[in-house]
Design a protein around this motif. Structure first.
Motif, PDB file in Angstrom:
ATOM      1  N   ALA A   1      29.576  16.614  90.138  1.00 17.44           N
ATOM      2  CA  ALA A   1      30.808  17.393  89.978  1.00 17.44           C
ATOM      3  C   ALA A   1      31.746  16.728  88.985  1.00 17.44           C
ATOM      4  N   LEU A   2      31.772  15.410  88.992  1.00 14.73           N
ATOM      5  CA  LEU A   2      32.592  14.678  88.033  1.00 14.73           C
ATOM      6  C   LEU A   2      31.968  14.719  86.647  1.00 14.73           C
ATOM      7  N   ARG A   3      30.640  14.582  86.609  1.00  9.67           N
ATOM      8  CA  ARG A   3      29.940  14.538  85.330  1.00  9.67           C
ATOM      9  C   ARG A   3      30.047  15.869  84.570  1.00  9.67           C
ATOM     10  N   MET A   4      30.172  16.991  85.278  1.00  8.05           N
ATOM     11  CA  MET A   4      30.175  18.289  84.606  1.00  8.05           C
ATOM     12  C   MET A   4      31.390  18.476  83.705  1.00  8.05           C
ATOM     13  N   THR A   5      32.445  17.697  83.908  1.00  6.99           N
ATOM     14  CA  THR A   5      33.655  17.835  83.099  1.00  6.99           C
ATOM     15  C   THR A   5      33.622  16.985  81.831  1.00  6.99           C
ATOM     16  N   ILE A   6      32.680  16.046  81.751  1.00  3.88           N
ATOM     17  CA  ILE A   6      32.762  15.014  80.720  1.00  3.88           C
ATOM     18  C   ILE A   6      32.614  15.576  79.317  1.00  3.88           C
ATOM     19  N   ILE A   7      31.584  16.400  79.067  1.00  6.62           N
ATOM     20  CA  ILE A   7      31.344  16.869  77.700  1.00  6.62           C
ATOM     21  C   ILE A   7      32.502  17.711  77.178  1.00  6.62           C
ATOM     22  N   PRO A   8      32.982  18.747  77.911  1.00  3.04           N
ATOM     23  CA  PRO A   8      34.144  19.484  77.379  1.00  3.04           C
ATOM     24  C   PRO A   8      35.396  18.628  77.277  1.00  3.04           C
ATOM     25  N   LEU A   9      35.590  17.698  78.224  1.00  2.00           N
ATOM     26  CA  LEU A   9      36.782  16.849  78.180  1.00  2.00           C
ATOM     27  C   LEU A   9      36.747  15.911  76.988  1.00  2.00           C
ATOM     28  N   VAL A  10      35.616  15.248  76.770  1.00  3.56           N
ATOM     29  CA  VAL A  10      35.502  14.306  75.649  1.00  3.56           C
ATOM     30  C   VAL A  10      35.607  15.042  74.319  1.00  3.56           C
ATOM     31  N   PHE A  11      34.950  16.205  74.221  1.00  2.75           N
ATOM     32  CA  PHE A  11      35.020  16.955  72.968  1.00  2.75           C
ATOM     33  C   PHE A  11      36.458  17.361  72.664  1.00  2.75           C
ATOM     34  N   ALA A  12      37.172  17.862  73.670  1.00  2.00           N
ATOM     35  CA  ALA A  12      38.564  18.270  73.456  1.00  2.00           C
ATOM     36  C   ALA A  12      39.435  17.076  73.086  1.00  2.00           C
ATOM     37  N   LEU A  13      39.223  15.952  73.755  1.00  2.00           N
ATOM     38  CA  LEU A  13      39.993  14.744  73.437  1.00  2.00           C
ATOM     39  C   LEU A  13      39.726  14.277  72.015  1.00  2.00           C
ATOM     40  N   MET A  14      38.449  14.303  71.596  1.00  2.00           N
ATOM     41  CA  MET A  14      38.101  13.866  70.246  1.00  2.00           C
ATOM     42  C   MET A  14      38.748  14.764  69.195  1.00  2.00           C
ATOM     43  N   VAL A  15      38.682  16.079  69.409  1.00  2.00           N
ATOM     44  CA  VAL A  15      39.236  17.010  68.421  1.00  2.00           C
ATOM     45  C   VAL A  15      40.745  16.830  68.297  1.00  2.00           C
ATOM     46  N   THR A  16      41.446  16.846  69.417  1.00  2.00           N
ATOM     47  CA  THR A  16      42.910  16.715  69.357  1.00  2.00           C
ATOM     48  C   THR A  16      43.328  15.328  68.880  1.00  2.00           C
ATOM     49  N   GLY A  17      42.619  14.294  69.349  1.00  2.00           N
ATOM     50  CA  GLY A  17      42.951  12.932  68.946  1.00  2.00           C
ATOM     51  C   GLY A  17      42.741  12.695  67.468  1.00  2.00           C
ATOM     52  N   MET A  18      41.600  13.143  66.924  1.00  2.00           N
ATOM     53  CA  MET A  18      41.323  12.957  65.506  1.00  2.00           C
ATOM     54  C   MET A  18      42.249  13.794  64.627  1.00  2.00           C
ATOM     55  N   ALA A  19      42.564  15.015  65.070  1.00  2.00           N
ATOM     56  CA  ALA A  19      43.474  15.857  64.286  1.00  2.00           C
ATOM     57  C   ALA A  19      44.843  15.191  64.169  1.00  2.00           C
ATOM     58  N   ARG A  20      45.327  14.651  65.271  1.00  2.00           N
ATOM     59  CA  ARG A  20      46.653  14.017  65.246  1.00  2.00           C
ATOM     60  C   ARG A  20      46.627  12.694  64.491  1.00  2.00           C
ATOM     61  N   ALA A  21      45.530  11.931  64.626  1.00  2.00           N
ATOM     62  CA  ALA A  21      45.415  10.671  63.887  1.00  2.00           C
ATOM     63  C   ALA A  21      45.361  10.935  62.391  1.00  2.00           C
ATOM     64  N   ALA A  22      44.661  11.995  61.987  1.00  2.00           N
ATOM     65  CA  ALA A  22      44.585  12.327  60.567  1.00  2.00           C
ATOM     66  C   ALA A  22      45.958  12.718  60.023  1.00  2.00           C
ATOM     67  N   GLU A  23      46.725  13.426  60.823  1.00  2.00           N
ATOM     68  CA  GLU A  23      48.086  13.796  60.407  1.00  2.00           C
ATOM     69  C   GLU A  23      48.934  12.541  60.208  1.00  2.00           C
ATOM     70  N   THR A  24      48.773  11.559  61.105  1.00  2.00           N
ATOM     71  CA  THR A  24      49.509  10.307  60.963  1.00  2.00           C
ATOM     72  C   THR A  24      49.107   9.575  59.696  1.00  2.00           C
ATOM     73  N   ALA A  25      47.779   9.542  59.424  1.00  2.00           N
ATOM     74  CA  ALA A  25      47.289   8.835  58.245  1.00  2.00           C
ATOM     75  C   ALA A  25      47.795   9.475  56.960  1.00  2.00           C
ATOM     76  N   GLU A  26      47.964  10.799  56.971  1.00  3.10           N
ATOM     77  CA  GLU A  26      48.429  11.502  55.775  1.00  3.10           C
ATOM     78  C   GLU A  26      49.842  11.089  55.378  1.00  3.10           C
ATOM     79  N   ARG A  27      50.582  10.547  56.326  1.00  3.87           N
ATOM     80  CA  ARG A  27      51.946  10.109  56.007  1.00  3.87           C
ATOM     81  C   ARG A  27      51.941   8.871  55.119  1.00  3.87           C
ATOM     82  N   GLY A  28      50.791   8.189  55.105  1.00  2.00           N
ATOM     83  CA  GLY A  28      50.642   7.038  54.225  1.00  2.00           C
ATOM     84  C   GLY A  28      51.412   5.822  54.692  1.00  2.00           C
ATOM     85  N   GLY A  29      51.438   4.807  53.837  1.00  2.00           N
ATOM     86  CA  GLY A  29      52.213   3.608  54.087  1.00  2.00           C
ATOM     87  C   GLY A  29      51.748   2.813  55.287  1.00  2.00           C
TER      88      GLY A  29
END
Length: 415
Positions: A49-77
């Motif tokens: 029951a715990l394992r069934m959440t992992i793939i959608p949870l990790v995928f969603a975390l990766m997408v949102t995390g990388m999108a926001r990190a890329a936005e931060t990197a675009e600010r430069g400096g």
């Protein structure tokens, strides 16, 4: 009277399960086999029951995390450079763990009797470790030709890479589309975490049943094995934290005496709170004491608390290597490299998640990418409160270390 915390309840489930299982193991009670089989089955349902959440949870975390990190990197400096340094140090710490942990376990192995009992109990249930493929095939495996099939088969390494690329692509969209997609995946993440909280509410019972199974098969030796595990993981987390301090000593050219004096109150706060966020005010004071400009410590330190947990991938990979050691699994170079990459990427992306959830969110992808069994994870969660001291201590060392180093980056003082 206030109810015990979930952590205390889970630890109580572990102790109770091991005690009952050890008694069954010692007295060989009638019906023991059926009782242990039933406990194993029900505990397995809870784990699934715990394992069934992992793939959608990790995928969603990766997408949102990388999108926001890329936005931060675009600010430069300074912000962009800090992100690059975070990523490099996470990879270095994890790679170092991949070398040191197996060497430590070869010199100081887990208690032989308990490990042998676990291996015997797991016979037939251990995931098969694939042979290392040729280099060309191994590299191609990281890019899923069919992401849906990769998710269905639990091909976690290729799925994480796809999520990383997808998240970066999302960050390149126009603002309305980007925000809409991030909102969708943020909602998926939130929904999965609701399910995880429901499942974790039953964690004391699930851990009790799984611990009873382990205790019935290994006896009291399981206690010594868990103690050995705590020490090994603690050492790996402290090693990762030392790497963070090395950034201040070498990169920041901070005198050792000054660094030790500044870190003393930070370390005391880390041990007492087990929270990097709670240590932020003390870390800001420590960085000011080390002469870090306000503009640098005001930007890099909060970024570090949010994104940079140097002990997370190192400690998590050490957990995977420890479980492989227990089961006598000989990991190939490909499986170890996949574990290193997945550990570092998931750690960088999985921000803002409760610690009880993070344990599974960050560990299950590593285990799946390396082909390791997940059955011991609930038991290891129960004792996570002990190495968690070293995880927090190592993390705050990394936060202060990188911030002190950032003060010497060209133009940092004007940030």
């Amino acid at each position: 009277m206030k109810a015990p915390s979930l952590t205390v309840q889970i630890l109580g489930g572990l102790i109770g399960g091991l005690a009952v299982g050890s008694v069954l193991h010692a007295v060989q009670a009638p019906g023991e086999t059926r009782l242990v089989a039933a406990a194993d089955a029900i505990g397995g349902v809870w784990l699934d029951a715990l394992r069934m959440t992992i793939i959608p949870l990790v995928f969603a975390l990766m997408v949102t995390g990388m999108a926001r990190a890329a936005e931060t990197a675009e600010r430069g400096g300074l912000a962009a450079r800090a992100l690059v340094v975070f990523a490099i140090l996470l990879l270095v710490a994890t790679s170092l763990t991949a070398l040191v942990a197996p060497a430590l376990l070869s010199v100081w192995p887990a208690p032989a009797e308990a490990a042998a009992a676990l291996r015997a109990a797991a016979a037939g249930g251990l995931a098969k470790i694939p042979e290392t493929p040729p280099l060309a095939d191994w590299l191609r495996a990281f890019i899923p030709a069919n992401p849906v099939k990769a998710a269905a088969e639990g091909a976690m390494a290729s799925l994480v890479v796809f999520a990383l690329i997808f998240g970066l692509a999302v960050s390149r969209l126009d603002s309305p589309r980007r925000e809409a997609l991030v909102l969708v995946f943020d909602g998926i993440q939130a929904a999965m975490m609701v399910i995880v909280r429901w499942v974790l509410a039953l964690a004391p019972l699930g851990v009790f049943l799984l611990a009873l199974t382990v205790g019935a098969r290994t006896g009291v030796g399981a206690v010594g094995l868990l103690g050995h595990y705590v020490v090994v993981i603690t050492l790996m987390c402290l090693m990762a934290g030392a790497l963070g301090l090395g950034a201040a000593l070498i990169g920041g050219r901070t005198p050792p005496g000054e660094l030790a004096a500044a870190m003393t109150p930070v370390g005391a706060m880390a041990i007492s709170t087990q929270s990097s966020l709670a240590c932020l005010p003390v870390m800001l004071t420590a960085c000011a004491r080390l002469g870090v400009p306000e503009g640098v410590r005001g930007l890099v330190l909060p970024m570090g608390v949010a994104l940079f947990r140097i002990t997370s991938p190192a400690g998590n990979l050490a957990v995977a290597l420890y479980v492989a050691h227990l089961y006598g699994v000989q990991l190939g170079a490909g499986q170890v490299i996949a574990g290193v990459l997945v550990a570092a990427l998931v750690s960088l992306a999985a921000v803002g998640v409760a610690s009880s959830v993070t344990f599974f969110t960050t560990l299950v992808p590593i285990f799946m990418s390396m082909g390791l069994p997940l059955e011991l994870l609930p038991l290891l969660l129960a004792v996570e409160t002990f190495p968690d001291f070293s995880r927090t201590l190592g993390n705050v060392a990394g936060h202060v270390g990188v911030t002190a180093w950032a003060a010497r980056w060209r133009g940092a003082g004007a940030a």
